[in-house]
Design a protein around this motif. Sequence first.
Motif, short mmCIF file in Angstrom:
data_model
loop_
_atom_site.label_atom_id
_atom_site.label_comp_id
_atom_site.label_asym_id
_atom_site.label_seq_id
_atom_site.Cartn_x
_atom_site.Cartn_y
_atom_site.Cartn_z
N ASP A 1 0.84 -1.20 0.00
CA ASP A 1 0.00 0.00 0.00
C ASP A 1 0.87 1.25 0.00
O ASP A 1 1.89 1.33 0.71
CB ASP A 1 -0.91 0.00 1.23
CG ASP A 1 -1.89 1.16 1.21
OD1 ASP A 1 -2.85 1.10 0.44
OD2 ASP A 1 -1.65 2.13 1.95
N PHE A 2 0.48 2.23 -0.78
CA PHE A 2 1.28 3.43 -0.98
C PHE A 2 1.62 4.14 0.33
O PHE A 2 2.77 4.54 0.55
CB PHE A 2 0.53 4.37 -1.93
CG PHE A 2 1.23 5.67 -2.21
CD1 PHE A 2 2.31 5.72 -3.08
CD2 PHE A 2 0.80 6.84 -1.61
CE1 PHE A 2 2.96 6.92 -3.34
CE2 PHE A 2 1.43 8.04 -1.88
CZ PHE A 2 2.52 8.08 -2.74
N PHE A 3 0.67 4.26 1.23
CA PHE A 3 0.87 5.04 2.45
C PHE A 3 1.77 4.32 3.46
O PHE A 3 2.38 4.96 4.31
CB PHE A 3 -0.48 5.39 3.10
CG PHE A 3 -1.29 6.33 2.25
CD1 PHE A 3 -0.98 7.68 2.20
CD2 PHE A 3 -2.33 5.86 1.47
CE1 PHE A 3 -1.72 8.55 1.40
CE2 PHE A 3 -3.07 6.72 0.67
CZ PHE A 3 -2.77 8.08 0.63
N ASP A 4 1.88 3.00 3.35
CA ASP A 4 2.76 2.25 4.25
C ASP A 4 4.23 2.33 3.83
O ASP A 4 5.11 1.85 4.55
CB ASP A 4 2.34 0.78 4.31
CG ASP A 4 1.05 0.59 5.08
OD1 ASP A 4 0.75 1.43 5.93
OD2 ASP A 4 0.33 -0.40 4.80
N LEU A 5 4.50 2.93 2.67
CA LEU A 5 5.87 3.01 2.17
C LEU A 5 6.58 4.27 2.65
O LEU A 5 7.74 4.51 2.27
CB LEU A 5 5.88 2.99 0.64
CG LEU A 5 5.16 1.81 -0.03
CD1 LEU A 5 5.26 1.92 -1.54
CD2 LEU A 5 5.74 0.49 0.44
N THR A 6 5.93 5.06 3.48
CA THR A 6 6.52 6.31 3.97
C THR A 6 7.85 6.04 4.68
O THR A 6 7.90 5.25 5.62
CB THR A 6 5.56 7.02 4.94
OG1 THR A 6 4.30 7.20 4.29
CG2 THR A 6 6.12 8.37 5.36
#
Length: 502
Positions: free
Chosen positions: A368-373
């Motif tokens: 998921d995009f937001f977990d790659l922060t």
Amino acid sequence: MAFVQNFPFMSIILSLFSGPISSVLSGKKAKWLNMAVITVIGCMSGAVLAYVLGTGESYVYTMGHFSAPWGNEIRVGVLEAAMALFFCVIMLLSMLGGARERLLEIEESKQNLYYIMVNLLLCSLLALIYTNDLFTAYVFVEINTISACGLIMIRQNGRTIEAATRYMIMSLLGSGLLLLGICFLYDLTGHLLMSNIKEQVALLHQSGEYHIPLLVSVGLMSVGLAIKSALYPFHTWLPDAYGYSTLSSAAILSSLVSKGYIFLLVKIFYRVIGFDIVRDSKVVNVLFVFGLAGMILGSVSAIREGNIRRMIAFSSVAQIGYIYMGFGLGTVSGMIASIYHVVSHAATKSLLFVSASGITDVSGDSTDFFDLTGAGYRNKLAGVAFTVGSLAMVGFPMFSGFISKLLFAQAAVESVNKMLPTLIALAISTILNAVYFMKTVIRLYTPEKKAALEKKNFHSIKMWDQPSKSIALICFIALNILLGLSSDPVVSLIRSGLKMFT
């Protein structure tokens, strides 16, 4: 005949028979056999490339010393040998980069089955590169399809089985159209050997006979291979196939499988029909329109995607559009640009998938995009590698993608009627590429608070914690920069290889 001239045939046979041998080996031994076979075939391909560069001309290898139609032929030139070597390098690095994931995601009892599929896939790719017989090419297209389908569904979860089913349906549709085109062409010419077909097609074109059936045949073969290589809008199978299969499968499928079909289409254009006849037909205009659509709409789909692997998959739809747009220009420069982009995209797409895996490894295995922060800090090498791949896809100078877009722009200038739409599509696609790739890179290097990291149970990985993946990433980065900084020899090789096709 020099001994090195036997290497292309030996490469096909070696990869073909290594499959059955792998079936009686354990998964670990099958893995080492697979790596050894890819390495040996890569070395033989390099020797063949050196030989044809030295002689300056292609040669025909007749299997069993029986000439057509009783025997079968393979034809070897600079472009074929170079492509075989390049495919081996990409496959070896993709297998190396995905070694850890294969152990985790594939059942132990099915490990050797995976290597059977990889060996058969390599065999089919080599056959598509070298064969001089149209029906033999079709046979190995089907072997390629079955092998690729096995690589998708070997993980055996619901999404991969669904993806494999979609892939098989679309691929069989493409194969059916290809076979119909071959049958029409055989009925018109009475030959299956590519060089013999070209002679008859030239006579038919000169006399004006059977113009419509010939045009239909070219159209069917072009559309069939376009479907199999996921040209928009025939790409619906692609996101799940690349997004949910195991890492090595995603890297190989995105980099090599579709490129094998595209290379066969180049051979059909040059060696079967004749490039002048193809250019005068309306088929290139159709490919041009769908290529432009794929360049833009594939990128739009990537922007809307929140899963990093599916985003990379949708990016492939846009990049395949570039290749067919180059074909559609109907010029030698457009063809050179497309073939260079085949090489550039294969090197970059594998880099993106392997680096994305390194990023998700330190993000709780979440795509998921937001977990790659902040993931670029937790896995520094993967973050750098993904940044390099992203810059290459955008077309940043010093990387391979910049050369591709420069070649496409130069080719567009030579095509007066198609110059404006091509340059506009290149500009729009580049902006869209920057939106979704740079957005992801910024996310990777946006620091996240320590409390949030502890809550999510994220961790860091150093380069030596995953040595095989790190080696693959470093090699992919070096290859990408090499293609970006030393493109002249590659472009010259492609140009001389196309001349040998005629």
